[in-house]
Enzyme design. Structure first.
Site, mmCIF file in Angstrom:
data_model
loop_
_atom_site.group_PDB
_atom_site.id
_atom_site.type_symbol
_atom_site.label_atom_id
_atom_site.label_comp_id
_atom_site.label_asym_id
_atom_site.label_seq_id
_atom_site.Cartn_x
_atom_site.Cartn_y
_atom_site.Cartn_z
ATOM 1 N N VAL A 1 0.816 -1.224 0.000
ATOM 2 C CA VAL A 1 0.000 0.000 0.000
ATOM 3 C C VAL A 1 0.844 1.267 0.000
ATOM 4 O O VAL A 1 0.297 2.359 -0.152
ATOM 5 C CB VAL A 1 -0.965 0.039 1.200
ATOM 6 C CG1 VAL A 1 -1.999 -1.063 1.097
ATOM 7 C CG2 VAL A 1 -0.212 -0.028 2.519
ATOM 8 N N TYR A 2 2.145 1.162 0.176
ATOM 9 C CA TYR A 2 2.980 2.355 0.162
ATOM 10 C C TYR A 2 3.063 2.888 -1.270
ATOM 11 O O TYR A 2 3.635 2.249 -2.154
ATOM 12 C CB TYR A 2 4.390 2.054 0.669
ATOM 13 C CG TYR A 2 4.490 1.721 2.143
ATOM 14 C CD1 TYR A 2 3.397 1.772 2.992
ATOM 15 C CD2 TYR A 2 5.716 1.347 2.693
ATOM 16 C CE1 TYR A 2 3.504 1.466 4.330
ATOM 17 C CE2 TYR A 2 5.838 1.040 4.043
ATOM 18 C CZ TYR A 2 4.725 1.094 4.859
ATOM 19 O OH TYR A 2 4.845 0.780 6.187
ATOM 20 N N SER A 3 2.473 4.045 -1.479
ATOM 21 C CA SER A 3 2.455 4.685 -2.800
ATOM 22 C C SER A 3 1.928 3.739 -3.877
ATOM 23 O O SER A 3 2.462 3.662 -4.985
ATOM 24 C CB SER A 3 3.849 5.206 -3.181
ATOM 25 O OG SER A 3 4.231 6.264 -2.336
ATOM 26 N N GLY B 1 2.149 0.603 -4.337
ATOM 27 C CA GLY B 1 3.125 -0.356 -4.842
ATOM 28 C C GLY B 1 4.393 0.260 -5.380
ATOM 29 O O GLY B 1 5.377 -0.449 -5.633
#
Length: 348
Positions: free
Chosen positions: A61-63, A65
């Protein structure tokens, strides 16, 4: 760099790990964290590896992917020198299989992460949150299968309650499946709830803590002071609503002591806050994040020295809060404490 066993596992991790949440910069939350591209990320990875920081943490979920993708590019050509830690389980879309930790979702999430990271295995894979809609047996069995397939080497969880972690460990033990070795948790001088239940559980069950947001969601960077407004450049302006809440009085009491210790030691406020965490029971690795090389270099200065016992006691007292029931009797009543000696002595 000091290397520590991750819980009761055979994996040794650096005392400081690098958080790749600042890589990519997509979306309102992660763009406020940082937006390092592949070139900037590679320079910070170079600095980290040179300092012995060999574990790099990300999540799907960070950016959206992009953090994993940039991290994979930054590690290209030296994958064998690094440990990759990543997470899945939180929603990545609106579809029925875009969230949770069911078998189908986990298999897809791992395959997608491997592709983005440009690797054929993940050193430490963690569930980003507990999925109440999926039986823990299904989740743990699916992860065990991915370990046996060689796609994952060690597994862990993040942000679990004590009963959720213990139920999962019991399922693994009952069936002979791979146990969780890590619990990625929020823990800081201004957020010490981890000590009440999760720390004793980790100590008893051999689950090592990998600490996220060790500077209290940016509050212990040395820029926030009693009686002053938030600095114009503080990311708290954009991200405070997503982070753990902190009482202002508690924050300023801790910052006052950090400022005193900074004068005594010649170390920066973040270095002292990180050094305090490195001494805590069950802590295997503390994740440091950095928006730029200067910030990374400062955070790396948290190792190679130690606070004195007296200085630690002052920090303990400044950040102490009365535990909620059923934990507080073990802090304040002799009979309870005699039966359950605390891992961290109560501040006087």
């Amino acid at each position: 760099m000091e290397y520590r066993r991750l819980g009761a596992s055979g994996l040794h991790v650096p005392a400081l790990s690098f958080g790749a949440g600042t890589f990519g910069g997509r979306g309102p939350l992660f763009s406020a964290w940082g937006d390092a591209d592949a070139g900037q990320a590679r320079r910070m990875v170079d600095m980290a590896l040179d300092a012995g920081v060999t574990m790099f943490d990300s999540a799907d979920v960070y950016s959206d992917g992009e953090s994993e993708r940039v991290l994979g590019q930054a590690l290209k050509g030296r994958r064998g020198r690094a440990l990759i830690s990543t997470k899945a389980g939180l929603p990545t879309g609106e579809g029925p299989h875009d969230a949770g930790t069911g078998r189908a979702r986990l298999i897809t999430a791992v395959e997608d992460a491997l592709e983005r990271l440009g690797t054929d295995y993940i050193d430490l894979f963690q569930l980003h949150a507990f999925d109440a809609g999926t039986p823990v047996e299904e989740t743990v069995a699916a992860l065990d299968g991915l370990v046996k397939a060689g796609k994952l080497r060690y597994i862990g969880v993040s942000n679990f309650a004590g009963w959720q972690l213990m139920k999962s460990l019991a399922a693994a033990d009952a069936h002979g499946w791979t146990r969780y070795a890590a619990h990625q948790v929020y823990y800081s001088l201004v957020g010490r709830d981890y000590e009440w239940e999760l720390m004793p559980l980790g100590h008893d069950q051999g689950v090592g803590a990998v600490v996220w947001s060790p500077l209290g969601w940016g509050r212990l960077t040395g820029k926030i002071r009693r009686g002053r407004p938030l600095p114009a450049g503080s990311r708290l302006h954009e991200t405070a609503q997503w982070g753990p809440p902190v009482d202002d009085g508690l924050l300023y009491d801790v910052v006052d002591v950090l400022d005193q210790l900074s004068e005594e030691t010649g170390k920066t406020v973040p270095q002292i806050a990180l050094n305090w965490l490195l001494r805590r029971p069950t802590v295997a690795s503390v994740i440091i994040g950095a928006r730029d090389e200067r910030q990374l270099q400062d955070n790396l200065g948290a190792i190679g020295w130690e606070l004195t016992a007296e200085q630690v006691a002052r920090l303990d007292k400044a950040g102490a809060r009365t535990a909620p029931y059923p934990y507080y009797p073990y802090e304040v009543q002799e009979g309870f404490a005699r039966l359950n000696p605390p891992l961290v002595p109560a501040a006087e």
